[in-house]
Scaffold this active site. Structure first.
Site, PDB file in Angstrom:
ATOM      1  N   GLU A 194      12.168  -2.470  -2.812  1.00 39.03           N
ATOM      2  CA  GLU A 194      12.265  -2.735  -1.368  1.00 39.03           C
ATOM      3  C   GLU A 194      13.395  -3.722  -1.144  1.00 39.03           C
ATOM      4  O   GLU A 194      13.655  -4.581  -1.992  1.00 39.03           O
ATOM      5  CB  GLU A 194      10.943  -3.324  -0.856  1.00 39.03           C
ATOM      6  CG  GLU A 194      11.002  -3.716   0.620  1.00 39.03           C
ATOM      7  CD  GLU A 194       9.648  -4.058   1.229  1.00 39.03           C
ATOM      8  OE1 GLU A 194       8.688  -4.263   0.481  1.00 39.03           O
ATOM      9  OE2 GLU A 194       9.589  -4.117   2.479  1.00 39.03           O
ATOM     10  N   CYS A 228       6.838  -2.839   3.475  1.00 38.63           N
ATOM     11  CA  CYS A 228       6.753  -3.076   4.922  1.00 38.63           C
ATOM     12  C   CYS A 228       8.012  -2.660   5.663  1.00 38.63           C
ATOM     13  O   CYS A 228       7.974  -2.411   6.869  1.00 38.63           O
ATOM     14  CB  CYS A 228       6.507  -4.549   5.186  1.00 38.63           C
ATOM     15  SG  CYS A 228       4.889  -5.094   4.677  1.00 38.63           S
ATOM     16  N   ASN A 253       3.072   3.158   4.912  1.00 40.61           N
ATOM     17  CA  ASN A 253       3.004   2.151   3.849  1.00 40.61           C
ATOM     18  C   ASN A 253       1.628   1.521   3.873  1.00 40.61           C
ATOM     19  O   ASN A 253       0.677   2.106   3.388  1.00 40.61           O
ATOM     20  CB  ASN A 253       4.114   1.102   4.023  1.00 40.61           C
ATOM     21  CG  ASN A 253       4.017  -0.003   2.976  1.00 40.61           C
ATOM     22  OD1 ASN A 253       3.814   0.285   1.804  1.00 40.61           O
ATOM     23  ND2 ASN A 253       4.114  -1.250   3.380  1.00 40.61           N
ATOM     24  N   GLU A 254       1.490   0.339   4.456  1.00 38.82           N
ATOM     25  CA  GLU A 254       0.153  -0.274   4.494  1.00 38.82           C
ATOM     26  C   GLU A 254      -0.433  -0.043   5.877  1.00 38.82           C
ATOM     27  O   GLU A 254      -0.711  -0.987   6.609  1.00 38.82           O
ATOM     28  CB  GLU A 254       0.257  -1.763   4.175  1.00 38.82           C
ATOM     29  CG  GLU A 254       0.504  -2.020   2.702  1.00 38.82           C
ATOM     30  CD  GLU A 254       0.554  -3.499   2.347  1.00 38.82           C
ATOM     31  OE1 GLU A 254       0.744  -4.335   3.253  1.00 38.82           O
ATOM     32  OE2 GLU A 254       0.418  -3.810   1.153  1.00 38.82           O
TER      33      GLU A 254
HETATM   34  O1  AHR Z   1       5.805  -6.213  -1.833  1.00 41.51           O
HETATM   35  C1  AHR Z   1       5.932  -7.003  -0.697  1.00 41.51           C
HETATM   36  C2  AHR Z   1       5.151  -6.459   0.473  1.00 41.51           C
HETATM   37  O2  AHR Z   1       3.789  -6.462   0.182  1.00 41.51           O
HETATM   38  C3  AHR Z   1       5.430  -5.029   0.805  1.00 41.51           C
HETATM   39  O3  AHR Z   1       6.516  -4.896   1.633  1.00 41.51           O
HETATM   40  C4  AHR Z   1       4.190  -4.615   1.524  1.00 41.51           C
HETATM   41  O4  AHR Z   1       3.924  -3.248   1.401  1.00 41.51           O
HETATM   42  C5  AHR Z   1       3.121  -5.484   0.941  1.00 41.51           C
HETATM   43  O5  AHR Z   1       2.386  -6.112   1.919  1.00 41.51           O
END
Ligand code: AHR
Length: 668
Positions: free
Chosen positions: A56, A254, A385-386
């Site tokens: 990321e 994220c 994602n989350e």
């Molecule tokens: O890995 C850091 C963050 O942790 C990522 O962006 C997210 O998916 C999780 O909350």
């Protein structure tokens, strides 16, 4: 067990184990632990994708990190158009330097710099770029500077000087823009650095009289990964390639969701000429007030074609995660109306065609036109994602339906939210299993205790139905530790203990990736992270070496290893798993001793005559839980190799306190 038998066994342990490491702090082995290893009836197959990496653009992972561009804010698109640039003299004459916005004409790259020196007020005028926390420059290396320019007539010339932190010139070059007219032109000039400097800056002198428009001022080192112009930092990619990861997850995280939908990640905006990729604020710019990074933007120079290319280079499976029509639920929680989800779904379908489509298909042709006619063999994709809640489920179903009706074998990965235990998790997990979702993405950022207690998490999971992707995890040390100090030996060894549970359950857990991957030591927002970098170097944390140990020794099928007829999930602080590698023809045992005492272990291998008598052992241990690796001591905690003997069907090994071992016994 009699006292004399114990003593005998202790002696055997010292005789049979080739002495590898001095152990001053460990107490003497106290008793024997007898493990039964059976490689004759391999159980679950281990997926080739089992251990991957999660990438990321967080912690300056892409811009200022993996993407080797050295000039920050190269096209003046940051919130403050001249952020990262210093003008000399401070007060240039009125109108001598203008940031022009041509929004209507170029939505993706609206701003450029106009230099107008018809009647220079001063002898010299320059722009200095500070780089991303400085520029990492190496002596003897070539640097390639380029610029887009437009001029009606020749006049202004560019001269550049690379300067070290004491303002000494350590490289210089010049450029005489040759083309005139209404169009933009690209011109490059290269020069060599005469010194190594981790925090250099670049000054561009604008000399002569005239008017010129400048955009995309850019500088790359020659030694990018595979020497690709405008490419990636080779040392950072090499760290990943060395792990031989099973997959690479991108672009997050994220960042996929965005703080709101306007700032979500949109892959179509990240392909094609870099000057047409619209710069966007990075969500980690503002996410944590205590780690604010006002100069954190995404240029998308590392875009989707580059991600796919990187996966191909490393021989690993690409795993993109796409926005599901929902922005981050911790931020705005903005959702796309259900009847307006089409563009999001279309992005997913088009991405599959972009990656795999025939060159006569619309998106396959775009891929070919971008220089990659060969398909990328994309076989899976995460939707969301989350994300969580019923809103997520109803959007996911729309994606699943569209993807499966066009590509029935394509695997869809679904989110199970942000954590592994809550009501939110169980609500999603139950429904995702009911709806026969292919793979469920579980995330756990938890203290060491959670990982140790959860080493048996998957022992009782349903064996059929949805598979698990441990898509983001890391052991989080207590918050008294900061930054790279959080990647200490305790975090790594607790992860190793937990990972034996993932490996043992490879029929349930098909993929796993530690997160996040990279962090810049001067620009991080989130810790711990697997690999720490500065402008010139990188090092693997103890977590890196644990991840690499599993990845390089993943095997092809699970073998059985039992202690007192039970799986080894923390009894007396011991955690173990075993695999067989049918291709390399070896038995591989992984064992963690998470206890403050050395232990004498005997591994009784069934049908031992099939194996050679000399194997390899790699030991990882730390002097304390808080020990870390660093730029000065990058491999303080890393595997130390030695030999081990299989005698009378048994391996006798002394397991140091708080240590992790990988033992490999070749087959005959
Ligand atoms: O890995 C850091 C963050 O942790 C990522 O962006 C997210 O998916 C999780 O909350």
């Amino acid at each position: 067990m009699t006292r004399s038998y114990t003593l005998h066994r202790i002696l055997l342990a010292f005789v049979f184990l080739t002495p590898l490491f001095s152990s001053s702090s460990n107490a003497l082995a106290q008793s024997n632990f007898v493990f039964k290893v059976n490689a004759d009836r391999p159980a679950a197959k281990i997926s080739a994708d089992m251990w991957g990496v999660f990438f990321e653009d967080i912690n300056f992972g892409a811009d200022g990190g993996l993407y080797a561009e050295l000039i920050k804010n190269r096209s003046f698109e940051f919130g403050k158009p001249l952020m990262g640039w210093t003008i000399y003299p401070k007060k240039a004459a009125e109108g001598e330097l203008l940031v022009v916005n041509r929004k209507g004409d170029n939505q993706n790259n609206p701003r450029y710099l106009q230099v107008n020196r018809a009647t220079p007020a001063t002898d010299s005028l320059s722009l200095t770029n500070e780089g991303f926390k400085g520029m990492g420059i190496r002596k003897g290396l070539r640097y390639d500077f380029s610029v887009l320019y437009r001029q009606a007539a020749k006049g202004i010339k560019l001269r550049f000087e690379l300067m070290n932190k004491d303002n000494k010139v350590i490289g210089h070059g010049k450029m005489d823009p040759t083309e005139v007219g209404d169009n933009w032109h690209k011109q490059s000039a290269s020069f060599y650095a005469t010194e190594t400097e981790p925090k250099a800056k670049l000054t561009i002198w604008l000399e002569g009289k005239g008017k010129i428009d400048l955009d995309m001022l850019s500088m790359f080192p020659e030694d990018t990964w595979k020497k690709r112009p405008g490419g990636l930092r080779a040392d950072m990619v090499q760290m990943l390639a060395d792990m031989k990861p099973g997959f690479i997850r991108f672009p997050g995280g994220c960042i996929v969701e965005g703080t709101d939908l306007a700032n979500r990640y949109q892959w179509k905006k990240t392909i094609g000429p870099v000057e047409e990729r619209q710069t966007m604020v990075n969500r980690w710019n503002t996410e944590f007030a205590h780690r604010a990074a006002p100069d954190y933007y995404q240029t998308f120079g590392l875009g989707f074609l580059e991600y796919f290319q990187l996966a191909e280079d490393m021989g690993t499976a690409p795993l993109p995660i796409l926005n599901c029509g929902m922005a981050c639920q911790y931020n705005t929680a903005e959702v796309a109306a259900l009847d307006q989800l089409d563009p999001y779904v279309q992005d997913a379908l088009d991405l599959i065609e972009f990656a795999n489509g025939d060159i006569n298909s619309k998106w396959g042709k775009i891929r070919a036109d971008l220089g990659h006619p060969k398909p990328f063999n994309l076989k899976m994709m995460g939707i969301g994602n989350e994300n969580w809640g019923p809103q997520y489920l109803e959007r996911l179903e729309i994606f699943k339906k569209a993807i499966k009706s066009k590509y029935p074998d394509f695997k869809v990965i679904a989110s199970s939210g942000t954590d592994p235990d809550s009501e939110r998790f169980h609500f999603l997990n139950d429904r995702l299993r009911e709806s026969k979702t292919d793979i469920i993405d579980e995330h756990y950022y938890r203290p060491a205790d959670w990982f140790l207690k959860s080493a048996g998490r998957y022992d009782n999971y349903p064996r059929n139905g949805s598979k698990v992707f441990a898509g983001e995890y890391a052991v989080h040390a207590d918050r008294t530790l900061v930054g790279s100090e959080r990647n200490n030996w305790q975090s790594a060894i607790a992860a190793a203990a937990f990972m034996t549970g993932l490996e043992r359950n490879a029929d349930v857990v098909e993929m796993a990736s530690y997160a996040p991957l990279f962090a810049h030591i001067d620009a991080w927002q989130w810790a711990p992270d697997m690999i720490w970098v500065d402008n010139l170097q990188c090092y693997g944390t103890p977590d890196y070496y644990v991840q690499k140990s599993f990845s390089l020794n993943k095997g092809t099928a699970v073998a059985s290893i039992l202690l007192d007829h039970k799986a080894v999930t923390g009894q007396d602080g011991l955690y173990a798993s075993a695999v067989i590698d049918q291709q390399k023809k070896e038995l591989i045992i992984k064992i963690v001793n998470y206890a403050d005492q050395q232990k004498s272990a005997i591994f009784q291998v069934e049908n031992a005559k099939k194996f050679k008598t000399t194997g390899l052992i790699a030991e990882m241990t730390g002097s304390s839980f808080n020990q870390v690796n660093s730029f000065e001591q990058p491999s303080a905690i890393s595997p130390k190799q030695g030999d081990v003997k299989l005698k009378s069907g048994a391996l006798n090994i002394s397991l140091k306190a708080y240590s992790f071992y990988v033992i490999k016994i070749p087959m005959k």
